[in-house]
Design an enzyme around this catalytic site. Structure first.
Site, PDB file in Angstrom:
ATOM      1  N   ASP A  89      53.326  66.437  84.381  1.00 25.79           N
ATOM      2  CA  ASP A  89      53.142  65.210  83.789  1.00 25.79           C
ATOM      3  C   ASP A  89      52.558  65.348  82.175  1.00 25.79           C
ATOM      4  O   ASP A  89      51.406  64.943  82.017  1.00 25.79           O
ATOM      5  CB  ASP A  89      52.640  64.236  84.431  1.00 25.79           C
ATOM      6  CG  ASP A  89      52.518  62.696  83.908  1.00 25.79           C
ATOM      7  OD1 ASP A  89      53.146  62.497  83.138  1.00 25.79           O
ATOM      8  OD2 ASP A  89      51.453  62.260  84.455  1.00 25.79           O
TER       9      ASP A  89
ATOM     10  N   THR B 299      50.817  52.200  82.833  1.00 28.45           N
ATOM     11  CA  THR B 299      50.419  51.218  83.985  1.00 28.45           C
ATOM     12  C   THR B 299      49.065  50.712  83.641  1.00 28.45           C
ATOM     13  O   THR B 299      48.451  49.761  84.312  1.00 28.45           O
ATOM     14  CB  THR B 299      50.731  51.852  85.255  1.00 28.45           C
ATOM     15  OG1 THR B 299      50.113  53.151  85.064  1.00 28.45           O
ATOM     16  CG2 THR B 299      52.025  51.664  85.837  1.00 28.45           C
TER      17      THR B 299
ATOM     18  N   LYS C 255      51.051  66.459  91.082  1.00 28.47           N
ATOM     19  CA  LYS C 255      51.142  66.208  89.795  1.00 28.47           C
ATOM     20  C   LYS C 255      50.245  66.836  88.925  1.00 28.47           C
ATOM     21  O   LYS C 255      49.091  66.775  88.925  1.00 28.47           O
ATOM     22  CB  LYS C 255      51.267  64.718  89.347  1.00 28.47           C
ATOM     23  CG  LYS C 255      51.485  64.452  87.999  1.00 28.47           C
ATOM     24  CD  LYS C 255      51.523  62.698  87.813  1.00 28.47           C
ATOM     25  CE  LYS C 255      50.358  62.328  87.488  1.00 28.47           C
ATOM     26  NZ  LYS C 255      49.931  62.276  86.190  1.00 28.47           N
TER      27      LYS C 255
ATOM     28  N   LYS D  83      53.702  64.365  79.374  1.00 28.76           N
ATOM     29  CA  LYS D  83      54.287  63.012  78.561  1.00 28.76           C
ATOM     30  C   LYS D  83      54.479  63.518  77.047  1.00 28.76           C
ATOM     31  O   LYS D  83      53.929  62.945  76.154  1.00 28.76           O
ATOM     32  CB  LYS D  83      53.248  61.828  78.663  1.00 28.76           C
ATOM     33  CG  LYS D  83      52.973  61.633  79.985  1.00 28.76           C
ATOM     34  CD  LYS D  83      51.902  60.225  79.772  1.00 28.76           C
ATOM     35  CE  LYS D  83      51.586  59.591  81.144  1.00 28.76           C
ATOM     36  NZ  LYS D  83      51.006  60.449  82.009  1.00 28.76           N
TER      37      LYS D  83
ATOM     38  N   ARG E 280      42.820  59.111  91.842  1.00 29.04           N
ATOM     39  CA  ARG E 280      41.781  58.882  92.312  1.00 29.04           C
ATOM     40  C   ARG E 280      41.627  58.087  93.575  1.00 29.04           C
ATOM     41  O   ARG E 280      40.718  58.659  94.310  1.00 29.04           O
ATOM     42  CB  ARG E 280      40.903  57.864  91.231  1.00 29.04           C
ATOM     43  CG  ARG E 280      40.856  58.439  89.778  1.00 29.04           C
ATOM     44  CD  ARG E 280      40.670  57.593  88.872  1.00 29.04           C
ATOM     45  NE  ARG E 280      41.794  57.134  88.496  1.00 29.04           N
ATOM     46  CZ  ARG E 280      41.817  56.178  87.278  1.00 29.04           C
ATOM     47  NH1 ARG E 280      40.717  55.991  86.461  1.00 29.04           N
ATOM     48  NH2 ARG E 280      42.846  55.767  87.004  1.00 29.04           N
TER      49      ARG E 280
ATOM     50  N   ASP F 164      57.105  63.952  70.577  1.00 33.74           N
ATOM     51  CA  ASP F 164      57.004  64.617  69.065  1.00 33.74           C
ATOM     52  C   ASP F 164      58.372  64.413  68.576  1.00 33.74           C
ATOM     53  O   ASP F 164      59.416  63.978  68.956  1.00 33.74           O
ATOM     54  CB  ASP F 164      56.350  65.984  69.458  1.00 33.74           C
ATOM     55  CG  ASP F 164      55.701  66.514  68.144  1.00 33.74           C
ATOM     56  OD1 ASP F 164      56.130  66.366  67.136  1.00 33.74           O
ATOM     57  OD2 ASP F 164      54.732  67.097  68.602  1.00 33.74           O
TER      58      ASP F 164
HETATM   59  O1  C5P Z   1      44.044  57.886  89.563  1.00 37.20           O
HETATM   60  P1  C5P Z   1      45.416  57.432  89.448  1.00 37.20           P
HETATM   61  O2  C5P Z   1      46.023  56.998  90.800  1.00 37.20           O
HETATM   62  O3  C5P Z   1      45.220  55.940  88.595  1.00 37.20           O
HETATM   63  O4  C5P Z   1      46.138  58.119  88.712  1.00 37.20           O
HETATM   64  C1  C5P Z   1      47.530  57.685  88.283  1.00 37.20           C
HETATM   65  C2  C5P Z   1      47.901  59.005  87.574  1.00 37.20           C
HETATM   66  O5  C5P Z   1      49.369  58.780  87.191  1.00 37.20           O
HETATM   67  C3  C5P Z   1      47.364  59.719  86.396  1.00 37.20           C
HETATM   68  O6  C5P Z   1      47.624  61.095  86.394  1.00 37.20           O
HETATM   69  C4  C5P Z   1      47.980  59.255  85.292  1.00 37.20           C
HETATM   70  O7  C5P Z   1      48.064  60.136  84.289  1.00 37.20           O
HETATM   71  C5  C5P Z   1      49.354  58.947  85.593  1.00 37.20           C
HETATM   72  N1  C5P Z   1      50.470  58.086  85.122  1.00 37.20           N
HETATM   73  C6  C5P Z   1      50.087  56.928  85.010  1.00 37.20           C
HETATM   74  N2  C5P Z   1      50.795  55.819  84.515  1.00 37.20           N
HETATM   75  C7  C5P Z   1      51.951  56.252  83.858  1.00 37.20           C
HETATM   76  C8  C5P Z   1      52.400  57.471  83.985  1.00 37.20           C
HETATM   77  C9  C5P Z   1      51.504  58.479  84.570  1.00 37.20           C
HETATM   78  O8  C5P Z   1      48.992  56.210  85.621  1.00 37.20           O
HETATM   79  N3  C5P Z   1      52.668  55.221  83.229  1.00 37.20           N
END
Ligand code: C5P
Length: 237
Positions: free
Chosen positions: A63, A132, A36, A65, A215, A68
């Site tokens: 991603d 989330t 991603k 998002k 992460r 607009d």
């Molecule tokens: O580091 P972590 O596992 O929290 O990363 C989650 C990834 O998913 C991030 O890149 C974040 O931008 C993305 N994301 C998210 N919630 C969403 C859509 C995408 O956490 N609803």
């Protein structure tokens, strides 16, 4: 009822430079096939990272998002579809369902037309429902289901939603509707800003198609070990 199948792992390359991204991809080798690219990395190094991943034989989930006015999102989606390398384009990209039905429909039309024109596969277009990082609210499930309905009616391929809503989405919108679940936290790892997080076991049981992990893998001392552990959980559950 949740769909019985094995979801695929997507690693979020939330790093600042192309070199860091390349180093991670090099360490994870064949274990990870989908990456991603989000606003952090894309803002820092732009299309070069997408082309690098496509050349390395990886699938790219862009991603960004988009949210607009309809015309701007349609043009942005077309530009995303044109990011190709040797006839292979991006695999999936995101836009906010809260942009509205007209924005979503124009994006779908633009993606379809551009993909046809340049001869690449149309990427899956998935809608952001409720991030989330938003905490639990009383009406969150209803809100996510409403957004999923608008996404489906507007021609999107699926949605991004937390594990807590995935099973209900699967029940209501069927097996072909793609569900992408971020906020995955293996036992013992930090939740950080994710409020509706789930373990890989819970995410598999919820019927999600794609589990996005950032992460817990990219900040690990040994990203490859953590990846292998998550993959073994996904494949056993
Ligand atoms: O580091 P972590 O596992 O929290 O990363 C989650 C990834 O998913 C991030 O890149 C974040 O931008 C993305 N994301 C998210 N919630 C969403 C859509 C995408 O956490 N609803």
């Amino acid at each position: 009822m949740a769909k019985k199948h094995t979801p695929q792992l997507i690693v979020a390359l939330d790093v600042d430079t192309l070199e860091e991204a390349q180093a991670l991809v090099g360490r994870l080798k064949e274990d990870v096939g989908i990456y991603k690219v989000g606003s952090q990395l894309f803002t820092a190094c732009g299309p070069a990272v997408v082309r690098y991943l496509l050349k390395a034989g990886k699938k790219v989930f862009l991603d960004l998002k988009f949210h607009d006015i309809p015309n701007t999102v349609a043009q942005a989606v077309s530009a995303a579809v044109r990011l190709e390398e040797g006839g292979r384009g991006i695999f999936m990209c995101t836009l906010h369902v809260s942009g509205g039905g007209e924005m979503l429909r124009q994006a779908v039309m633009a993606a379809t037309k551009t993909a046809q024109n340049i001869g690449v596969m149309k990427p899956l277009l998935v809608g952001i429902t409720v991030l989330t990082s938003e905490g639990k609210r009383d009406n969150i499930l209803q809100l996510v289901l409403e957004k999923a309905r608008l996404a489906k009616e507007s021609g999107l391929n699926g949605v991004v939603a937390s594990c807590q809503e995935a099973a209900a989405i699967r029940d209501k919108f069927g097996d072909d509707f793609v569900i992408v679940t971020p906020g995955i936290r293996p036992e013992g790892s930090q939740a950080e800003d994710q409020k509706r997080a789930a373990t890989p076991q819970e995410a598999v049981a919820s019927g999600s198609d794609f589990l996005v992990v950032g992460r817990p893998i990219i900040k690990a001392d040994n990203p490859s070990d953590v990846t292998k552990r998550i993959l073994s959980i996904i494949n056993q559950t």
